[in-house]
Scaffold this active site. Structure first.
Site, PDB file in Angstrom:
ATOM      1  N   LYS A   1       0.846  -1.194   0.000  1.00  0.00           N
ATOM      2  CA  LYS A   1       0.000   0.000   0.000  1.00  0.00           C
ATOM      3  C   LYS A   1       0.878   1.239   0.000  1.00  0.00           C
ATOM      4  CE  LYS A   1      -1.618   2.806   2.890  1.00  0.00           C
ATOM      5  NZ  LYS A   1      -1.593   4.011   2.061  1.00  0.00           N
TER       6      LYS A   1
ATOM      7  N   GLY B   1       6.850   4.886   8.565  1.00  0.00           N
ATOM      8  CA  GLY B   1       6.016   6.078   8.731  1.00  0.00           C
ATOM      9  C   GLY B   1       6.198   6.671  10.109  1.00  0.00           C
ATOM     10  N   SER B   2       5.146   7.268  10.611  1.00  0.00           N
ATOM     11  CA  SER B   2       5.259   8.000  11.879  1.00  0.00           C
ATOM     12  C   SER B   2       5.284   7.023  13.062  1.00  0.00           C
ATOM     13  CB  SER B   2       4.074   8.948  12.024  1.00  0.00           C
ATOM     14  OG  SER B   2       2.869   8.212  12.016  1.00  0.00           O
ATOM     15  N   THR B   3       5.895   7.457  14.138  1.00  0.00           N
ATOM     16  CA  THR B   3       5.953   6.646  15.353  1.00  0.00           C
ATOM     17  C   THR B   3       4.546   6.391  15.881  1.00  0.00           C
ATOM     18  OG1 THR B   3       8.166   7.444  15.847  1.00  0.00           O
ATOM     19  CG2 THR B   3       6.905   6.592  17.709  1.00  0.00           C
TER      20      THR B   3
ATOM     21  N   VAL C   1       1.572   6.155  14.221  1.00  0.00           N
ATOM     22  CA  VAL C   1       0.864   5.095  13.490  1.00  0.00           C
ATOM     23  C   VAL C   1       1.606   3.766  13.680  1.00  0.00           C
ATOM     24  CG1 VAL C   1       0.071   4.290  11.228  1.00  0.00           C
ATOM     25  CG2 VAL C   1      -0.143   6.700  11.829  1.00  0.00           C
TER      26      VAL C   1
ATOM     27  N   GLU D   1       9.908   1.059  10.655  1.00  0.00           N
ATOM     28  CA  GLU D   1      10.904   2.118  10.439  1.00  0.00           C
ATOM     29  C   GLU D   1      10.178   3.422  10.711  1.00  0.00           C
ATOM     30  OE1 GLU D   1      13.920   1.586  10.035  1.00  0.00           O
ATOM     31  OE2 GLU D   1      14.149  -0.322   8.999  1.00  0.00           O
TER      32      GLU D   1
ATOM     33  N   CYS E   1      13.541  10.586   7.286  1.00  0.00           N
ATOM     34  CA  CYS E   1      13.627  10.133   8.674  1.00  0.00           C
ATOM     35  C   CYS E   1      15.060  10.181   9.184  1.00  0.00           C
ATOM     36  CB  CYS E   1      13.041   8.739   8.810  1.00  0.00           C
ATOM     37  SG  CYS E   1      13.679   7.581   7.597  1.00  0.00           S
TER      38      CYS E   1
ATOM     39  N   GLU F   1      10.235  15.823  15.553  1.00  0.00           N
ATOM     40  CA  GLU F   1      10.639  15.621  14.162  1.00  0.00           C
ATOM     41  C   GLU F   1       9.850  16.609  13.289  1.00  0.00           C
ATOM     42  OE1 GLU F   1       9.552  11.884  12.243  1.00  0.00           O
ATOM     43  OE2 GLU F   1      11.493  11.891  11.252  1.00  0.00           O
TER      44      GLU F   1
HETATM   45  P1  NDP Z   1       1.891   8.017   8.567  1.00  0.00           P
HETATM   46  O1  NDP Z   1       2.501   7.198   9.635  1.00  0.00           O
HETATM   47  O2  NDP Z   1       0.564   8.611   8.795  1.00  0.00           O
HETATM   48  O3  NDP Z   1       1.783   7.175   7.194  1.00  0.00           O
HETATM   49  C1  NDP Z   1       2.709   6.190   6.755  1.00  0.00           C
HETATM   50  C2  NDP Z   1       1.959   5.106   6.007  1.00  0.00           C
HETATM   51  O4  NDP Z   1       1.045   4.449   6.902  1.00  0.00           O
HETATM   52  C3  NDP Z   1       1.101   5.642   4.862  1.00  0.00           C
HETATM   53  O5  NDP Z   1       1.048   4.708   3.813  1.00  0.00           O
HETATM   54  C4  NDP Z   1      -0.259   5.742   5.526  1.00  0.00           C
HETATM   55  O6  NDP Z   1      -1.308   5.738   4.601  1.00  0.00           O
HETATM   56  C5  NDP Z   1      -0.260   4.494   6.376  1.00  0.00           C
HETATM   57  N1  NDP Z   1      -1.217   4.501   7.481  1.00  0.00           N
HETATM   58  C6  NDP Z   1      -1.825   5.562   8.071  1.00  0.00           C
HETATM   59  N2  NDP Z   1      -2.674   5.133   9.021  1.00  0.00           N
HETATM   60  C7  NDP Z   1      -2.603   3.783   9.058  1.00  0.00           C
HETATM   61  C8  NDP Z   1      -3.233   2.769   9.825  1.00  0.00           C
HETATM   62  N3  NDP Z   1      -4.103   3.063  10.779  1.00  0.00           N
HETATM   63  N4  NDP Z   1      -2.925   1.482   9.582  1.00  0.00           N
HETATM   64  C9  NDP Z   1      -2.038   1.148   8.638  1.00  0.00           C
HETATM   65  N5  NDP Z   1      -1.410   2.071   7.849  1.00  0.00           N
HETATM   66  C10 NDP Z   1      -1.675   3.373   8.060  1.00  0.00           C
HETATM   67  O7  NDP Z   1       2.920   9.100   8.225  1.00  0.00           O
HETATM   68  P2  NDP Z   1       2.619  10.433   7.407  1.00  0.00           P
HETATM   69  O8  NDP Z   1       2.762  10.078   6.006  1.00  0.00           O
HETATM   70  O9  NDP Z   1       1.352  11.088   7.807  1.00  0.00           O
HETATM   71  O10 NDP Z   1       3.778  11.345   7.942  1.00  0.00           O
HETATM   72  C11 NDP Z   1       3.656  11.928   9.241  1.00  0.00           C
HETATM   73  C12 NDP Z   1       4.956  11.890   9.946  1.00  0.00           C
HETATM   74  O11 NDP Z   1       5.485  10.556   9.964  1.00  0.00           O
HETATM   75  C13 NDP Z   1       6.040  12.690   9.288  1.00  0.00           C
HETATM   76  O12 NDP Z   1       5.934  14.035   9.556  1.00  0.00           O
HETATM   77  C14 NDP Z   1       7.245  12.035   9.911  1.00  0.00           C
HETATM   78  O13 NDP Z   1       7.417  12.499  11.200  1.00  0.00           O
HETATM   79  C15 NDP Z   1       6.884  10.602   9.950  1.00  0.00           C
HETATM   80  N6  NDP Z   1       7.338   9.865   8.778  1.00  0.00           N
HETATM   81  C16 NDP Z   1       8.454   9.115   8.880  1.00  0.00           C
HETATM   82  C17 NDP Z   1       8.915   8.419   7.801  1.00  0.00           C
HETATM   83  C18 NDP Z   1      10.121   7.595   7.850  1.00  0.00           C
HETATM   84  O14 NDP Z   1      10.699   7.307   6.805  1.00  0.00           O
HETATM   85  N7  NDP Z   1      10.547   7.124   9.011  1.00  0.00           N
HETATM   86  C19 NDP Z   1       8.249   8.455   6.523  1.00  0.00           C
HETATM   87  C20 NDP Z   1       7.051   9.259   6.507  1.00  0.00           C
HETATM   88  C21 NDP Z   1       6.628   9.913   7.620  1.00  0.00           C
HETATM   89  P3  NDP Z   1      -1.881   7.129   4.013  1.00  0.00           P
HETATM   90  O15 NDP Z   1      -0.736   7.967   3.649  1.00  0.00           O
HETATM   91  O16 NDP Z   1      -2.662   6.671   2.857  1.00  0.00           O
HETATM   92  O17 NDP Z   1      -2.709   7.669   5.115  1.00  0.00           O
END
Ligand code: NDP
Length: 453
Positions: free
Chosen positions: A154, A207-209, A211, A229, A263, A356
């Site tokens: 996804k 993604g975010s800590t 989620v 990660e 990140c 962050e």
């Molecule tokens: P999120 O954690 O919201 O999203 C990351 C992924 O998880 C996306 O594909 C998102 O889908 C998906 N997701 C969201 N909610 C759920 C859920 N309940 N169950 C399963 N999957 C889910 O990160 P954001 O993109 O909103 O970024 C926010 C913050 O996260 C950034 O500002 C940064 O601090 C951190 N981040 C860190 C990253 C890293 O590489 N370590 C990468 C990106 C973000 P969708 O986008 O469709 O909602």
């Protein structure tokens, strides 16, 4: 099913519309993946390796197209986007060696011997963020496929275009139907369904800590394997014996690459107090030299932020009374632009120092001696990355061992190399991706006793 309009972050204008999957489509994809997995894991190792090499060749033949999609749909500078597409090819090639090296052990025991096998976990759910849509997709997908798993991926809702195209290239290269499926959709719907579905045996989440914590809790309900990660707040530590010219010249790229949406961004620069003034003199022109502008133009080093909402979030860290030391430039007009911004001095309670930002904002903080520098570097719940600048080899090793972080570089700001393990300490994540051991994380070890008496 619903439609989502992908916007060009450099202009704010629509690029295209993508049909998003719902929970039912996710369930159907998982069922296809379960059915395909039996056949995929039965493909002879050399043939699976050859298919992965053909997949890599298909990506290689479409680097320009993939890069253009990433420029339009994610705002990545064209040079960076081409590198990212080439990186997908390289990661596929690296893991194409895996199928023929999933070698077990034979263990002599009383009355016979034990042999071990690396069995694929089954269906892997891969949840990808918007900041590096191609590389992060490849890091999970390539070793998972190589180890005989099928993958339902996804992409982030904001940036689905390159993942969808790479999924098509997999089919064109000859990967059987259902082995790699890309499902654009919302995290709260498709992502959540992959976490909750009992037939998905492993989740790879970046993604975010916040989620990530929910994903881990969801996986716990099924004792599902999970790799996380997550975020970072990494330090770039500059000692007084460092090559200050090089440290200052590269520091902008350690934090402003990908407009700081990284990140691994070294978003806290820690400078030994005795050389702080000299470092700042050198750092200012380096920041102003960063080429910020149209990502489609060769030579652009930094593009826009991903969305208007994200720009507002980044801007909230730089209110009118923020201690801005100096800034680079950014285009006016449409698009989600934000200039490289240096904050100094910043107290340890300032949100730009503790949280962050995920944008082109960096703080500069002095430290007194080695112990002080290490203590400040470690004063964060995160532990993903970091750099150490010194000409003293002993100090480089001591500090690298003392900083609680998964990926450090000495006299460099490089973070990720596919041949080395990548992942975080503390709240930056769980498990490791990449490196020679990554396929192990997509297999279960089975032992079989064979009686010889
Ligand atoms: P999120 O954690 O919201 O999203 C990351 C992924 O998880 C996306 O594909 C998102 O889908 C998906 N997701 C969201 N909610 C759920 C859920 N309940 N169950 C399963 N999957 C889910 O990160 P954001 O993109 O909103 O970024 C926010 C913050 O996260 C950034 O500002 C940064 O601090 C951190 N981040 C860190 C990253 C890293 O590489 N370590 C990468 C990106 C973000 P969708 O986008 O469709 O909602």
């Amino acid at each position: 099913m619903s439609d989502f309009t992908v916007l060009n972050p450099a202009t704010g204008r629509p690029v295209t519309t993508v049909t998003e999957a719902g929970a039912e489509a996710a369930d159907a994809a998982v069922a296809r993946a379960v059915a395909a997995q039996r056949g995929w894991s039965a493909v002879a190792p050399a043939d699976r390796a050859a298919l992965l090499r053909r997949f890599a060749a298909a990506v290689d033949a479409h680097i320009g197209e993939l890069a253009d999609l990433e420029v339009a749909g994610a705002g990545h500078p064209i040079g960076q986007a081409r590198w990212e597409a080439g990186h997908v090819r390289d990661v596929l090639l690296y893991y194409s060696a895996t199928p023929e090296r999933l070698i077990g052990k034979q263990i002599p025991v009383s009355g016979g011997l034990n042999v071990t096998f690396h069995e694929p976990v089954g269906v892997v759910g891969l949840i990808v963020p918007w900041n590096f849509p191609m590389p992060i997709f490849a890091w999970g997908m390539a070793p998972a496929l190589a180890s005989g798993n099928t993958v339902v991926a996804k992409p982030a809702e904001l940036t689905p275009l390159t993942a969808v195209r790479i999924g098509e290239l997999a089919l064109e290269a000859g990967l059987p139907d259902g082995v790699l499926q890309v499902l654009p959709g919302k995290g709260s719907v498709v992502g959540q369904r992959l976490v909750d579905h009992p037939d998905v045996r492993k989740i790879v989440f970046t993604g975010s800590t916040e989620v990530g914590r929910q994903v881990m809790a969801g996986c716990a309900r099924h004792i599902k394997r999970v790799t996380l990660e997550l975020g970072g707040k990494s330090a770039n530590i500059v000692f007084e014996d460092a090559d200050l010219e090089r440290a200052a010249a590269t520091a902008p790229y350690a934090v402003f690459d990908n407009a700081g949406q990284d990140c691994c961004a070294r978003s806290r620069i820690l400078v030994q107090r005795s050389v702080l003034d000299r470092f700042m003199e050198l750092f200012e022109p380096a920041v102003k030299k960063v080429v910020v502008g149209d990502p489609a133009v060769p030579g652009t080093e930094m593009g826009p932020l991903i969305s208007a909402a994200h720009r507002s979030r980044v801007a909230s860290y730089v209110p009118d009374d923020a201690p801005v030391a100096f800034r680079g430039s950014a285009p006016d007009g449409p698009g989600f632009w934000f200039p490289p911004t240096v904050l100094a001095p910043v107290g340890a309670s300032h949100p730009a120092y503790t949280e962050e930002v995920f944008g082109p904002v960096v703080t500069v903080t002095p430290f007194d001696d080695e112990a002080d520098g290490v203590a400040i570097a470690n004063d964060t719940p995160y532990g993903l990355s970091g750099s150490i600048w010194t000409s003293d080899v002993g100090r480089a090793v001591r500090v690298a061992r003392a900083v609680q972080s998964g990926n450090l570089s000495v006299n460099s700001h490089s973070s990720v190399r596919y041949a080395a393990p990548f992942g975080g300490f503390k709240q930056s994540g769980l498990g490791r991706e990449l490196g020679p051991d990554a396929p192990d994380a997509f297999t279960e070890t089975k032992n079989v006793f064979i009686a010889t008496e």
